[in-house]
Design an enzyme around this catalytic site. Sequence first.
Site: not given
Ligand SMILES: Nc1ncnc2c1ncn2[C@@H]1O[C@H](COP(=O)(O)OP(=O)(O)OP(=O)(O)O)[C@@H](O)[C@H]1O
Ligand SMILES: [Mg+2]
Length: 163
Positions: A20, A44, A92, A130
């Site tokens: 993030h 959630k 990703r 996450s």
């Molecule tokens: N490691 C990462 N690299 C690139 N984009 C990311 C990454 N982690 C999260 N994002 C992006 O950030 C945005 C917000 O993501 P979010 O808060 O759902 O995180 P997440 O890691 O996908 O969490 P969860 O596993 O709970 O879905 C989304 O567009 C997600 O694709």
């Molecule tokens: Mg996500």
Amino acid sequence: MAEPLRALYPGSFDPPTLGHIDLITRGVALFGPLLVAIANNNTKTSLFSIEERIDFIRAEVGNLPVKVDYFRGLVVEHARELQIPVILRGVRTISDFEYEYQMAMTNRALEPNIETSFVMPSEQYSYLSSRLIKEVYAAGGELRRFLPDPVHHALIQKLQNKE
Ligand SMILES: Nc1ncnc2c1ncn2[C@@H]1O[C@H](COP(=O)(O)OP(=O)(O)OP(=O)(O)O)[C@@H](O)[C@H]1O
Ligand SMILES: [Mg+2]
């Protein structure tokens, strides 16, 4: 922050990872002042409170032109209210893409004047989520190199309090 916000980066950030933070840094470089907007949907159950997540993100962004807030309901509503023209999302893997594409198209149908822009993270974070972080910690593993230090410490603390 005097300059108007140029992009809104929505998500649950439960907890924020270095993936993030990587995206926030790239978003600022591309668009300028950025709003990180934490989705507060009651359906959630989250591990960390909104306040904790806001603090985690604020602590990492340092002097970058980044604001953090939260919202309920539609992300395009939030962007429209604040007159932010771009929604920033991360991709990703191909599997991310399908859902992200649907969401971007739906948001465009709701609000044609707001564009969604996708950014790829640094390779080292390209498989980081996450959800996986929470699963690994719950199972006794540790992935501190993928987390801001305060997040790593808070996760350890949560687990100790559970024991
Ligand atoms: N490691 C990462 N690299 C690139 N984009 C990311 C990454 N982690 C999260 N994002 C992006 O950030 C945005 C917000 O993501 P979010 O808060 O759902 O995180 P997440 O890691 O996908 O969490 P969860 O596993 O709970 O879905 C989304 O567009 C997600 O694709
Ligand atoms: Mg996500």
